[in-house]
Design an enzyme around this catalytic site. Structure first.
Site, mmCIF file in Angstrom:
data_model
loop_
_atom_site.group_PDB
_atom_site.id
_atom_site.type_symbol
_atom_site.label_atom_id
_atom_site.label_comp_id
_atom_site.label_asym_id
_atom_site.label_seq_id
_atom_site.Cartn_x
_atom_site.Cartn_y
_atom_site.Cartn_z
ATOM 1 N N GLU A 116 0.828 -1.217 0.000
ATOM 2 C CA GLU A 116 0.000 0.000 0.000
ATOM 3 C C GLU A 116 0.863 1.268 0.000
ATOM 4 O O GLU A 116 0.400 2.336 0.415
ATOM 5 C CB GLU A 116 -0.958 0.010 1.206
ATOM 6 C CG GLU A 116 -1.885 -1.188 1.300
ATOM 7 C CD GLU A 116 -2.959 -1.241 0.213
ATOM 8 O OE1 GLU A 116 -2.994 -0.338 -0.650
ATOM 9 O OE2 GLU A 116 -3.746 -2.202 0.226
ATOM 10 N N HIS A 139 -2.723 2.001 8.506
ATOM 11 C CA HIS A 139 -3.843 1.250 7.930
ATOM 12 C C HIS A 139 -4.018 -0.069 8.666
ATOM 13 O O HIS A 139 -3.026 -0.709 9.015
ATOM 14 C CB HIS A 139 -3.574 0.996 6.443
ATOM 15 C CG HIS A 139 -4.470 -0.035 5.836
ATOM 16 N ND1 HIS A 139 -5.825 0.143 5.697
ATOM 17 C CD2 HIS A 139 -4.206 -1.268 5.338
ATOM 18 C CE1 HIS A 139 -6.345 -0.935 5.139
ATOM 19 N NE2 HIS A 139 -5.390 -1.814 4.909
ATOM 20 N N HIS A 141 -7.326 -3.336 9.829
ATOM 21 C CA HIS A 141 -8.603 -3.991 9.544
ATOM 22 C C HIS A 141 -9.412 -4.216 10.827
ATOM 23 O O HIS A 141 -9.669 -5.355 11.203
ATOM 24 C CB HIS A 141 -8.356 -5.354 8.872
ATOM 25 C CG HIS A 141 -7.483 -5.314 7.658
ATOM 26 N ND1 HIS A 141 -6.764 -6.409 7.211
ATOM 27 C CD2 HIS A 141 -7.204 -4.312 6.779
ATOM 28 C CE1 HIS A 141 -6.094 -6.089 6.118
ATOM 29 N NE2 HIS A 141 -6.330 -4.822 5.833
ATOM 30 N N GLU A 169 -17.114 10.919 23.553
ATOM 31 C CA GLU A 169 -15.765 11.292 23.118
ATOM 32 C C GLU A 169 -15.643 11.573 21.615
ATOM 33 O O GLU A 169 -14.777 12.334 21.201
ATOM 34 C CB GLU A 169 -14.785 10.129 23.408
ATOM 35 C CG GLU A 169 -14.507 9.885 24.854
ATOM 36 C CD GLU A 169 -13.625 10.972 25.444
ATOM 37 O OE1 GLU A 169 -14.013 11.499 26.498
ATOM 38 O OE2 GLU A 169 -12.588 11.298 24.851
ATOM 39 N N HIS A 210 -13.060 -3.459 3.834
ATOM 40 C CA HIS A 210 -11.611 -3.697 3.927
ATOM 41 C C HIS A 210 -11.025 -3.238 5.270
ATOM 42 O O HIS A 210 -10.435 -4.025 5.995
ATOM 43 C CB HIS A 210 -10.890 -3.024 2.752
ATOM 44 C CG HIS A 210 -9.418 -3.286 2.716
ATOM 45 N ND1 HIS A 210 -8.731 -3.630 1.569
ATOM 46 C CD2 HIS A 210 -8.485 -3.271 3.698
ATOM 47 C CE1 HIS A 210 -7.455 -3.834 1.857
ATOM 48 N NE2 HIS A 210 -7.286 -3.605 3.148
HETATM 49 O O1 2HA Z 1 -1.614 -6.684 3.301
HETATM 50 O O2 2HA Z 1 -3.646 -4.590 4.652
HETATM 51 O O3 2HA Z 1 -4.372 -3.570 2.354
HETATM 52 C C1 2HA Z 1 -1.659 -5.472 3.890
HETATM 53 C C2 2HA Z 1 -2.963 -4.846 3.701
HETATM 54 C C3 2HA Z 1 -3.402 -4.529 2.336
HETATM 55 ZN ZN ZN Z 2 -5.547 -3.753 4.266
#
Ligand code: 2HA
Ligand code: ZN
Length: 270
Positions: A116, A139, A141, A169, A210
């Site tokens: 990414e 980033h 998940h 909050e 995602h």
């Molecule tokens: O593999 O999270 O978006 C890493 C990730 C791809």
């Molecule tokens: Zn990801």
């Protein structure tokens, strides 16, 4: 030269990756982090004249020549970062108009930066254009926010208002709200460009089905942003299917914002 493994910046990132894994936000090789470094962060730790490898970025990263990043590696497991940080993480310097990243430290097993990287570099540029102090793009998940993108309207105003209503909050922590991208293929320049565009107006950008991108001035701030939004999403999922007897009303949110001196996103509390 001191060992970069003992540098505060490195220790901080190792701690955050470990914490993110512990929160369940980074299964397997999920998630990636990049931290814009100052020269002082690596001074005395890394010989900047010694380029270990040249890594093509596949695009023109829109950042100043010589920009330095500490970044997670592609395919690396956050669970393992603390056991071998020099394999999982790398320090790169942008050159050649951002088309090349010179590896100055790390990725000892022959690896390279996160898949990414475009979304990270473009998001750094976008955040820096509105906040010169921005240093971090992160980033992951987190399951509450991810689950919410299946059952909640993806309209940014509606999504933001729901999160704000789930905990007092929230409007204080992310008064600009969260922006939302519909599902797109990850790892591409296209999702990078779309994320960066969204990053100009908010530090949080949800990727439907995602995960989420966060940005901030420090790892703690950025982690805290995601932690707060994720907590709110978790509460939403606990109560979404139950009859609500009361909630935080628009007027309550306005009062919180006024009391704590934050400016909510224009038009979101009308
Ligand atoms: O593999 O999270 O978006 C890493 C990730 C791809
Ligand atoms: Zn990801």
């Amino acid at each position: 030269m001191k060992d970069f493994l003992s540098a505060p910046r490195l220790a901080e990132l190792v701690r955050i990756c470990t914490e993110m894994y512990a929160h369940g936000w980074d299964e397997r090789n999920g998630g990636n982090v990049s931290v814009l470094l100052d020269g002082a962060d690596i001074d005395g730790y890394i010989d900047t004249k010694n380029v270990l490898r040249e890594l093509p970025t596949g695009f023109s990263a829109p950042l100043p020549e010589g920009s330095l990043f500490l970044v997670t590696g592609t395919g690396k497991y956050f669970r393992n970062v603390r056991y071998d940080p020099a394999d999982s993480l790398g320090v790169v310097r942008l050159t050649d108009g951002g088309k090349t990243a010179q590896l100055l430290w790390g990725f000892t097993g022959g690896g390279t930066f996160t898949s990414e990287f475009p979304a990270h570099m473009m998001s750094h540029a976008a955040r820096l254009s509105v906040d010169a102090e921005n240093r971090v793009v992160l980033h992951c998940h987190p399951d509450g926010l991810l689950a919410m993108t299946y059952v909640h309207d993806l309209d940014e105003r509606a999504f933001t208002r729901t999160l704000w209503q789930m905990e007092t909050e929230c409007v204080m922590v992310f008064p600009e709200g969260v922006n939302v991208l519909p599902w797109m293929l990850c790892g591409t320049n296209e999702i990078g460009e779309a994320t960066a565009e969204k990053m100009k107006t908010a530090r949080l950008v949800v990727w439907a089905q995602h995960g989420i991108y966060g940005a901030g001035r420090s790892l703690d701030e950025t982690f805290g942003l995601i932690e707060t939004a994720e907590k709110a999403a978790g509460i939403f999922l606990k109560i979404a299917h139950l009859p609500w007897k009361q909630t935080l009303k628009t007027e309550d949110l306005r009062r919180i914002a006024a009391h704590y001196g934050v400016t909510p996103r224009a038009g979101y509390l009308d």
